[in-house]
Write a protein that holds these residues in place. Structure first.
Motif, PDB file in Angstrom:
ATOM      1  N   ASN A  81       0.820  -1.213   0.000  1.00 45.50           N
ATOM      2  CA  ASN A  81       0.000   0.000   0.000  1.00 45.50           C
ATOM      3  C   ASN A  81       0.852   1.259   0.000  1.00 45.50           C
ATOM      4  OD1 ASN A  81      -2.534  -1.268  -0.027  1.00 45.50           O
ATOM      5  ND2 ASN A  81      -2.502  -1.579   2.184  1.00 45.50           N
ATOM      6  N   PHE A  82       1.954   1.237   0.734  1.00 38.71           N
ATOM      7  CA  PHE A  82       2.848   2.396   0.779  1.00 38.71           C
ATOM      8  C   PHE A  82       3.487   2.642  -0.588  1.00 38.71           C
ATOM      9  CE2 PHE A  82       7.089   4.259   1.356  1.00 38.71           C
ATOM     10  CZ  PHE A  82       6.747   5.435   2.008  1.00 38.71           C
ATOM     11  N   ASP A  83       4.014   1.591  -1.197  1.00 39.20           N
ATOM     12  CA  ASP A  83       4.696   1.740  -2.485  1.00 39.20           C
ATOM     13  C   ASP A  83       3.749   2.158  -3.605  1.00 39.20           C
ATOM     14  OD1 ASP A  83       7.197   1.095  -1.473  1.00 39.20           O
ATOM     15  OD2 ASP A  83       6.997  -1.044  -1.894  1.00 39.20           O
ATOM     16  N   GLN A  84       2.489   1.725  -3.533  1.00 42.05           N
ATOM     17  CA  GLN A  84       1.544   2.007  -4.614  1.00 42.05           C
ATOM     18  C   GLN A  84       0.745   3.282  -4.400  1.00 42.05           C
ATOM     19  OE1 GLN A  84       0.619  -2.575  -6.200  1.00 42.05           O
ATOM     20  NE2 GLN A  84      -0.953  -1.480  -5.073  1.00 42.05           N
ATOM     21  N   GLU A  85       0.747   3.833  -3.198  1.00 40.19           N
ATOM     22  CA  GLU A  85      -0.039   5.026  -2.903  1.00 40.19           C
ATOM     23  C   GLU A  85       0.558   6.246  -3.596  1.00 40.19           C
ATOM     24  OE1 GLU A  85      -2.781   7.223  -2.231  1.00 40.19           O
ATOM     25  OE2 GLU A  85      -3.067   5.426  -0.986  1.00 40.19           O
ATOM     26  N   LYS A  86      -0.289   7.032  -4.251  1.00 35.87           N
ATOM     27  CA  LYS A  86       0.159   8.232  -4.957  1.00 35.87           C
ATOM     28  C   LYS A  86      -0.094   9.508  -4.165  1.00 35.87           C
ATOM     29  CE  LYS A  86       1.423   5.831  -8.517  1.00 35.87           C
ATOM     30  NZ  LYS A  86       2.875   5.608  -8.746  1.00 35.87           N
ATOM     31  N   ASP A  87      -1.151   9.525  -3.365  1.00 40.67           N
ATOM     32  CA  ASP A  87      -1.489  10.713  -2.584  1.00 40.67           C
ATOM     33  C   ASP A  87      -0.508  10.854  -1.418  1.00 40.67           C
ATOM     34  OD1 ASP A  87      -3.656  12.840  -1.881  1.00 40.67           O
ATOM     35  OD2 ASP A  87      -3.298  11.754  -0.010  1.00 40.67           O
ATOM     36  N   SER A  88       0.144  12.009  -1.322  1.00 39.83           N
ATOM     37  CA  SER A  88       1.190  12.197  -0.322  1.00 39.83           C
ATOM     38  C   SER A  88       0.668  12.133   1.115  1.00 39.83           C
ATOM     39  CB  SER A  88       1.910  13.538  -0.544  1.00 39.83           C
ATOM     40  OG  SER A  88       1.004  14.623  -0.461  1.00 39.83           O
ATOM     41  N   VAL A  89      -0.539  12.654   1.344  1.00 31.45           N
ATOM     42  CA  VAL A  89      -1.110  12.628   2.695  1.00 31.45           C
ATOM     43  C   VAL A  89      -1.417  11.189   3.110  1.00 31.45           C
ATOM     44  CG1 VAL A  89      -3.037  13.352   4.148  1.00 31.45           C
ATOM     45  CG2 VAL A  89      -2.059  14.946   2.483  1.00 31.45           C
ATOM     46  N   ALA A  90      -2.047  10.446   2.209  1.00 32.69           N
ATOM     47  CA  ALA A  90      -2.371   9.045   2.497  1.00 32.69           C
ATOM     48  C   ALA A  90      -1.099   8.218   2.669  1.00 32.69           C
ATOM     49  CB  ALA A  90      -3.227   8.466   1.367  1.00 32.69           C
TER      50      ALA A  90
END
Length: 282
Positions: A81-90
């Motif tokens: 989830n961390f590697d694939q997340e694009k939104d900086s806040v998330a």
């Protein structure tokens, strides 16, 4: 092969897992895909190459195919989830979960020291001024700061600087600046941490318009229409300018206060169609 909790990129973990099985048993990408329940024989290769992502269901399938359980499974889920997340806040929220999981299991994540350092604008400021003040205390240091910095925040920042090895105390209790490079072992964490520092410093620049006397600051700007070629030339000029400023700082002696210099060049519009592009479109 090292366990998943020692990886900071899930795609590298998948590739290493595949390579190890291939070496031992002749395992193929088709075998890997089949074990994880995928009809496409090359899907997981595409994932490893960064050309495809895993869905929530896919994460569970791949984890099961690799035999992950317990903390390894929890870590793998969060890492994907961390590697694939694009939104900086998330992304920051997922990283907090990763850190909590690591702390609860006495683990250390690669890049944590860098993340902690760039998490607050106070850290680089105190790293500069604490060693220059004999008998520095959190209260005295907080009083020196132009912007909001209470004693509690300063104390926490000083602890962070000592924990990361960027400041030490001598036998007299005075702070000493340690020449140490922060790890860049996890580029996603490094990028996320530095973005946060730029955000905070940008906000302080806005506050400085009202809080800092005109004679003690230099804030200016230009709004201009430029081409991509001009942008590249300006970017090079800015890089050369930063190097010249760094040379001045290195030669300077007897620093009296800490300054921040922000160089900001960013677009205010989307690209406009040129006459040539219009002709080509016709």
């Amino acid at each position: 092969m090292k366990p998943v909790i020692e990886y900071n990129n899930f795609r590298e973990f998948l590739r290493d897992s595949y390579q190890e099985r291939k070496f031992r048993t002749g395992f193929t990408w088709r075998d890997f895909a089949k074990a994880a329940g995928y009809s496409s024989p090359v899907f997981l290769k595409l994932v490893c190459d960064g050309k495809a992502n895993l869905s929530e269901v896919g994460i569970e399938r791949v984890a099961a195919a690799l035999g992950l359980s317990g903390i390894d499974l929890q870590y793998f889920r969060l890492l994907v989830n961390f590697d694939q997340e694009k939104d900086s806040v998330a992304k920051r929220e997922v990283y907090k979960e990763l850190r909590k999981l690591a702390k609860d299991n006495s683990l250390t994540l690669v890049g944590e020291d860098q993340y902690d350092y760039y998490d607050s604008w106070l850290n680089p400021v105190l790293r500069e001024i604490a060693p220059k003040m004999k008998g520095a205390t959190p209260a005295k240091l907080a009083n020196l700061c132009v912007f909001d910095a209470d004693t509690k925040k300063v104390k926490k920042s000083l602890e962070t600087l000592q924990d990361t090895g960027l400041l030490e105390k001598d036998e007299n209790g005075n702070y000493i600046q340690v020449s140490k490079s922060l790890t860049t072992g996890h580029l996603d964490v490094a990028s996320m941490a530095i973005r946060e520092m730029h955000r905070q410093m940008g906000e302080l620049a806005v506050e400085a318009l009202d809080k800092v006397p005109f004679k003690e600051r230099d804030i200016s700007g230009m709004t201009m229409g430029i081409s991509a070629t001009a942008y590249d030339r300006i970017q090079k000029e800015l890089a050369d300018f930063r190097r010249r400023i760094a040379a001045i700082v290195m030669e300077d002696e007897g620093a009296e206060r800490v300054y921040r210099m922000n160089l900001q060049l960013f677009p205010l519009t989307k690209p406009m169609a040129t006459d040539e592009n219009d002709k080509e479109a016709k």
